[in-house]
Structures are given as C-alpha cells and as structure tokens.
Enzyme design. Structure first.
Site, PDB file in Angstrom:
ATOM      1  N   LYS A 104       0.871  -1.182   0.000  1.00 29.66           N
ATOM      2  CA  LYS A 104       0.000   0.000   0.000  1.00 29.66           C
ATOM      3  C   LYS A 104       0.902   1.225   0.000  1.00 29.66           C
ATOM      4  O   LYS A 104       1.528   1.549   1.004  1.00 29.66           O
ATOM      5  CB  LYS A 104      -0.856  -0.019   1.278  1.00 29.66           C
ATOM      6  N   SER A 127       5.095   7.347  10.009  1.00 26.33           N
ATOM      7  CA  SER A 127       5.132   8.149  11.234  1.00 26.33           C
ATOM      8  C   SER A 127       4.824   7.314  12.479  1.00 26.33           C
ATOM      9  O   SER A 127       4.201   6.248  12.402  1.00 26.33           O
ATOM     10  CB  SER A 127       4.097   9.270  11.121  1.00 26.33           C
ATOM     11  N   GLY A 129       2.288   4.090  13.229  1.00 23.94           N
ATOM     12  CA  GLY A 129       2.938   2.876  13.739  1.00 23.94           C
ATOM     13  C   GLY A 129       2.226   2.324  14.971  1.00 23.94           C
ATOM     14  O   GLY A 129       2.003   1.115  15.089  1.00 23.94           O
ATOM     15  N   GLU A 151       9.430   1.130  10.956  1.00 25.33           N
ATOM     16  CA  GLU A 151      10.527   2.089  10.719  1.00 25.33           C
ATOM     17  C   GLU A 151       9.906   3.464  10.817  1.00 25.33           C
ATOM     18  O   GLU A 151       9.180   3.888   9.906  1.00 25.33           O
ATOM     19  CB  GLU A 151      11.107   1.901   9.305  1.00 25.33           C
ATOM     20  N   CYS A 180      14.051  10.400   6.587  1.00 28.26           N
ATOM     21  CA  CYS A 180      13.860   9.916   7.963  1.00 28.26           C
ATOM     22  C   CYS A 180      15.094  10.147   8.806  1.00 28.26           C
ATOM     23  O   CYS A 180      14.994  10.507   9.973  1.00 28.26           O
ATOM     24  CB  CYS A 180      13.471   8.449   7.962  1.00 28.26           C
ATOM     25  N   GLU A 194       9.461  15.719  15.341  1.00 22.38           N
ATOM     26  CA  GLU A 194       9.981  15.605  13.983  1.00 22.38           C
ATOM     27  C   GLU A 194       9.204  16.561  13.069  1.00 22.38           C
ATOM     28  O   GLU A 194       7.979  16.534  13.051  1.00 22.38           O
ATOM     29  CB  GLU A 194       9.797  14.167  13.489  1.00 22.38           C
TER      30      GLU A 194
HETATM   31  P1  NAD Z   1       2.396   8.365   7.547  1.00 27.63           P
HETATM   32  O1  NAD Z   1       2.600   7.543   8.773  1.00 27.63           O
HETATM   33  O2  NAD Z   1       1.431   9.457   7.571  1.00 27.63           O
HETATM   34  O3  NAD Z   1       1.968   7.411   6.344  1.00 27.63           O
HETATM   35  C1  NAD Z   1       2.727   6.265   6.013  1.00 27.63           C
HETATM   36  C2  NAD Z   1       1.812   5.260   5.347  1.00 27.63           C
HETATM   37  O4  NAD Z   1       0.855   4.818   6.301  1.00 27.63           O
HETATM   38  C3  NAD Z   1       1.037   5.797   4.157  1.00 27.63           C
HETATM   39  O5  NAD Z   1       1.010   4.825   3.142  1.00 27.63           O
HETATM   40  C4  NAD Z   1      -0.350   6.013   4.735  1.00 27.63           C
HETATM   41  O6  NAD Z   1      -1.374   5.921   3.775  1.00 27.63           O
HETATM   42  C5  NAD Z   1      -0.439   4.848   5.713  1.00 27.63           C
HETATM   43  N1  NAD Z   1      -1.445   5.018   6.776  1.00 27.63           N
HETATM   44  C6  NAD Z   1      -1.913   6.158   7.316  1.00 27.63           C
HETATM   45  N2  NAD Z   1      -2.866   5.897   8.241  1.00 27.63           N
HETATM   46  C7  NAD Z   1      -2.997   4.550   8.298  1.00 27.63           C
HETATM   47  C8  NAD Z   1      -3.814   3.660   9.056  1.00 27.63           C
HETATM   48  N3  NAD Z   1      -4.691   4.097   9.947  1.00 27.63           N
HETATM   49  N4  NAD Z   1      -3.671   2.323   8.847  1.00 27.63           N
HETATM   50  C9  NAD Z   1      -2.774   1.850   7.956  1.00 27.63           C
HETATM   51  N5  NAD Z   1      -1.996   2.648   7.203  1.00 27.63           N
HETATM   52  C10 NAD Z   1      -2.089   3.978   7.366  1.00 27.63           C
HETATM   53  O7  NAD Z   1       3.862   8.861   7.136  1.00 27.63           O
HETATM   54  P2  NAD Z   1       4.286   9.766   5.888  1.00 27.63           P
HETATM   55  O8  NAD Z   1       3.839  11.160   6.166  1.00 27.63           O
HETATM   56  O9  NAD Z   1       3.887   9.111   4.616  1.00 27.63           O
HETATM   57  O10 NAD Z   1       5.865   9.654   5.973  1.00 27.63           O
HETATM   58  C11 NAD Z   1       6.628  10.431   6.806  1.00 27.63           C
HETATM   59  C12 NAD Z   1       7.069   9.660   8.028  1.00 27.63           C
HETATM   60  O11 NAD Z   1       7.779   8.477   7.646  1.00 27.63           O
HETATM   61  C13 NAD Z   1       8.029  10.440   8.885  1.00 27.63           C
HETATM   62  O12 NAD Z   1       7.722  10.270  10.245  1.00 27.63           O
HETATM   63  C14 NAD Z   1       9.370   9.798   8.567  1.00 27.63           C
HETATM   64  O13 NAD Z   1      10.358   9.968   9.540  1.00 27.63           O
HETATM   65  C15 NAD Z   1       8.987   8.389   8.385  1.00 27.63           C
HETATM   66  N6  NAD Z   1      10.022   7.669   7.638  1.00 27.63           N
HETATM   67  C16 NAD Z   1      10.823   6.766   8.303  1.00 27.63           C
HETATM   68  C17 NAD Z   1      11.832   6.083   7.620  1.00 27.63           C
HETATM   69  C18 NAD Z   1      12.700   5.047   8.315  1.00 27.63           C
HETATM   70  O14 NAD Z   1      13.370   4.276   7.638  1.00 27.63           O
HETATM   71  N7  NAD Z   1      12.711   4.989   9.620  1.00 27.63           N
HETATM   72  C19 NAD Z   1      12.030   6.335   6.256  1.00 27.63           C
HETATM   73  C20 NAD Z   1      11.220   7.288   5.623  1.00 27.63           C
HETATM   74  C21 NAD Z   1      10.214   7.947   6.320  1.00 27.63           C
END
Ligand code: NAD
Length: 494
Positions: free
Chosen positions: A188, A242, A246, A264, A299, A398
């Site tokens: 997804k 995020s 998570g 992650e 990230c 963050e």
């Molecule tokens: P996000 O958590 O908003 O979304 C990530 C994914 O989760 C998307 O595909 C979104 O559609 C999905 N999602 C959202 N709500 C959900 C739910 N209720 N159930 C299941 N899936 C759901 O994050 P973002 O804004 O896309 O990305 C930015 C974040 O990702 C930042 O916090 C960044 O630090 C982190 N990140 C971490 C790493 C790492 O390796 N640690 C790498 C890149 C980004």
C-alpha cells in the site's frame, strides 16, 4: 549524465488514470479515486484508485493463493534469483522514466531521486537476488543421537505500507527481501506517492514474477491501509512512516491475528559537531545537505545540530552560506539542488513549526518562508533556527521538512546528554578527529545509526533502523531477510 531534454520529454507525457495491480492485472477496484496533485506546480497529474477494504481483501486473497500453490514460494532458488536479477535490469533500463514519474508525484529533486529511488531500488533487488542461494538454514550442534535442523520458511503473505518521501527505495527495501524469501506481497503506497510503485508492479511481471506474488493497492491509509493491517490473512506487516500510524498498526495486530509488525518510524537525529572536527568547512557543507536534501523529508535527516560552543558562531555562519546557496526550485530542472515539499499540508506544517519555535524563543537565523508561490508548487527555504532549547517543540518533534534546530554544548558529556535527550533514536553523527572520542560517542549515542565525519550515504550492506520510538525493525542488509521468515525446528531421533 542526466540529459535535460530527455527529462523534459518525459515530464510532458500525460499520465493515464491509474488502477490497482492485483493478481498480475490492472483492476478498477471500488471505482472511487483520489487526485494526484504534483507538488511541482500544484496541478492534477492524474488519479489513483482509492481502494475499499473489499479491494484490499481481494488483493490479499490473490497473494495467499499465489503463496499456497507454490508458484513462487516453492520455485527453485535459482529461478527466483534469475527473476529478481531481471527485475533489477529492467529497473535500470527504466531508471530515468521511473524517476521522473516519481518526482512528478512527490517532488524530490531529480538529481537525488535518480540515485536514491531507481538506482537504489535496482541495487536492492540485485542484492537480495544474490542472497537467495547464500542465506539458508542450519544444523544445530546437538548430541550425536539426534539431528536438529533449523529451517527458514517464508511467512506467507507480507503486507507493506510505505511513505511518500522515497517510495521506490523504501518499497524495494521491503519487497525485495520478502520476495527473495519466497513470500507474496501486498503493498500500500502513500496517498501522495503511488505512481512509481504501480509501474514497478508492471515491471515485475515483465521480469517473470508470477501473477499474484506482488500486488499494489493504492488509497487512503485509514481505509486500504487499515484493511491490510487488520486482515486475518496477512502474516507480517512491514511499515515505514510516522509514529502515530505505527502505534495504530500495533493495535490493529492485537485486534486481529497478532501478525508481526515491523516499524521504521521517524527521527530527530542529532548531528554533533566538536571543535576538533577534522575539517569544519566540510562538516558545514555536509551538515547542510544532511538536513536540507529532499527538503528535509528524509527519515535520518540531521535535524538537531549540536555544535560546540567555541565554534558555534563561525560554524553556523558557514552552514548558512551553504544552505543559502542551495538552489530551491523545480525538481525536474537539473540546476535545482532542492525540489518541492511533498504537499501543501506538509508545507503548512513546516511553517507552523517555524512559528512555534519563534514563539518559544528560538532565533530565525536563515529562511523560514514559503517561496516560488507563483509556480503553484510547494517550495520552502532552507531554514536554520538557533538557540533552540532541549525542551522546545523544535528539539523534540519531527518536522520532516527543511528546518534545522541548533543547540550549543560545552563538552562531550553535555553533547551525549543532549544527543540522547529524545524519544527517538534513528540516526545521528559525530564530527571529531579524536578516534577515542568517536568510538566513545558511537557507544554512547542511543541511535540505530551513527555517522562519523560524514552524514548519510550508507549503502545496502548495512542495516537501517531505529531504537526507542524510531521503531523496531531493520531494513537493508542480510539482517532484513529475517523479518520475512519463520524459523522451524525439526528434531529428529536417530
Ligand atoms: P504516515 O505515517 O502518515 O503514512 C505512512 C503510510 O501509512 C502511508 O502509506 C499512509 O497511507 C499509511 N497510513 C496512514 N494511516 C494509516 C492507518 N490508519 N492504517 C494503515 N496505514 C495507514 O507517514 P508519511 O507522512 O507518509 O511519511 C513520513 C514519516 O515516515 C516520517 O515520520 C518519517 O520519519 C517516516 N520515515 C521513516 C523512515 C525510516 O526508515 N525509519 C524512512 C522514511 C520515512
């Protein structure tokens, strides 16, 4: 060498309305769609399907059938290896087109996306293709009257949920080891970065991946993502995104089948610069890129700069010179160093963090504004905030944008205290010419990665993952393969 004319031709190509990729074919799913807004100029590029929970269930069923009948899971390792190598070749062939498509969707500067997205995805598939016949089970050192075998078995169906900042790279970090171990995958993508992953699914079939083994289902996190995470038929869920999402995934697992969840998450990574750094000019230059590349949407971004007090003013001045000279603009223009912020929501969030930091007493040393508004796109100046105190919002939360929080420290003990004063623990760096200090800092810093005299740039041979609230799983390296297998013991009486 990238060719601007070729890039311009690719960017002019219309993007067809997208479908879901399930069981080796395109399907319209629920029929509901989401607009794909390009952060380059705010225009609507195309639409993606906003999948329903039923659409997601169909994809999971396809993945389960593919797994159970063994078309991939029981294919000889040499066969799986050949197909993943072929996929790497095809990604390389399509690298520019894939990167341009991805950039139109998410706004990353092409110079970076070309290497970090298509380049890294190809390398990742190649790495795990190679590992397929080199990582295998064990014979335990038992008494001679028994034989203890440790089998590595694919878990079954792997759900992958990825963010928008590097969709192809992060997607590959999950898909490649999961496929290498013989699993089926349902992925997804993020709402604002689906296009390159949809194209990848098509390329995987061209490479010979059997139907149903890799499925891409687009749509909202709260609908499609939730359905994947709540499914009773997904064995492992691997996530990058995020912290708040998570947390939800852990709840979904508890409410469904206790699927394993690998997270992650975000970071607030400390970049610690001591006065004895070997080359302060170089440290300033790399520290600027360590936070500002991809508009800070990385990230591991070095978003908390901790500088030793006696070099603070000169170092910040040098850093600001580099940051101020970065050319922010159209990410598909090769002259741009930094591209667009992914969405208007993200941009507004960045600006709010700057305002909040000022309210809390920090000094806006550089930037802080939205720019190039007349393009219709979402661009922001590299921003340096000095005098940030450890308890301030900007030191703790963050931003995921081009906003650097600067705090001064006096000695090593204070540097360690400040570096570890965080809920996160993803990455960090230390700049020093003192070998003993470097090793002391590596041990003392509570982060998954510590860079020494550089920031960023790790390749696929080393794991990436955090501690504390930055998550619990590692992508990359051979270690990542363990997330996608169950260990089975066979105890045989001889
Ligand atoms: P996000 O958590 O908003 O979304 C990530 C994914 O989760 C998307 O595909 C979104 O559609 C999905 N999602 C959202 N709500 C959900 C739910 N209720 N159930 C299941 N899936 C759901 O994050 P973002 O804004 O896309 O990305 C930015 C974040 O990702 C930042 O916090 C960044 O630090 C982190 N990140 C971490 C790493 C790492 O390796 N640690 C790498 C890149 C980004």
């Amino acid at each position: 060498m990238l060719d601007q004319n070729q890039i311009n031709e690719l960017r002019a190509q219309p993007v067809a309305a997208q479908k879901l990729f399930v069981d080796g074919a395109w399907t319209a799913g629920s029929g509901e769609t989401l607009p794909v807004v390009s952060p380059i100029d705010g225009s609507v590029l195309t639409t993606v399907v906003s999948a329903s929970a039923e659409d997601m269930d169909l994809a999971i069923k396809a993945a389960r059938n593919a797994f159970d009948d063994g078309r991939w899971s029981r294919m000889a390792p040499a066969g799986r290896k050949k197909i993943l190598h072929r996929l790497a070749d095809i990604i390389e062939r399509e690298a520019l087109a894939l990167s341009v498509l991805g950039v139109r969707d998410n706004g990353t500067e092409l110079n970076m996306a070309f290497k970090a997205e298509a380049g890294s995805a190809a390398a990742t598939f190649r790495y795990y293709a190679e590992a397929i016949d080199k990582v295998y089970g064990e014979v335990a050192p038992t008494a001679s009257t028994v034989l203890g075998l440790i089998h590595r078995e694919p878990v079954g169906v792997v759900g992958a949920i990825v963010p928008w900042n590097f969709p192809l790279m992060i997607g590959a970090w999950k898909i490649a080891p999961a496929l290498a171990e013989g699993n089926s995958v349902v992925l997804k993508p993020a709402e604002t970065a689906s296009l390159s992953l949809l194209r990848l699914a098509e390329l995987a079939v061209e490479a010979g991946l059997p139907d149903g083994v890799f499925n891409v289902v687009t749509g909202k996190g709260s609908v499609a993502g939730e359905a994947l995470a709540l499914s009773m038929d997904v064995d492992v869920l691997t996530f990058t995104g995020s912290g708040p999402v998570g947390r939800r995934l852990l709840e979904y697992s508890a409410r469904s089948n206790l699927k394993k969840i690998y997270l992650e998450l975000g970071g607030k990574s400390p970049n610690v610069v001591f006065a004895d750094a070997p080359d302060l000019a170089q440290a300033a230059k790399i520290s600027a890129m360590g936070i500002f590349r991809n508009s800070g949407q990385v990230c591991v971004a070095g978003s908390r700069l901790l500088v030793q007090e006696n070099i603070h003013d000169d170092f910040i001045a040098a850093l600001a010179r580099h940051a101020g000279a970065l050319n922010v603009g159209d990410p598909l223009d090769l002259a741009s160093d930094i591209g667009a912020v992914n969405s208007l929501t993200q941009l507004q969030g960045n600006l709010d963090f700057v305002a909040k930091a000022q309210e809390e007493g920090a000094h806006r040393y550089l930037g802080g504004e939205r720019i190039l508004t007349d393009t219709g796109g979402y661009y922001m100046e590299p921003t340096i905030m000095t005098g940030v105190r450890p308890g301030d919002t900007l030191a703790r939360r963050e931003v995921f944008g081009p906003v650097l929080a600067v705090t001064a420290f006096t000695d090593e003990a204070e540097a360690v205290r400040l570096a570890n004063d965080s809920d996160f623990g993803l990455a960090g760096a230390v700049w020093t010419a003192d070998l003993s200090r470097a090793h002391r800092m590596i041990r003392a810093m509570k982060t998954g990665v510590v860079h020494v005299n550089t920031y960023g740039g790790a390749d696929g041979t080393v794991p990436l993952g955090g501690v504390r609230q930055s998550g619990n799983g590692h992508d990359k390296s051979l270690h990542a393969m363990n997330k996608y297998v169950d260990l089975k013991t066979a105890w045989i009486q001889l």
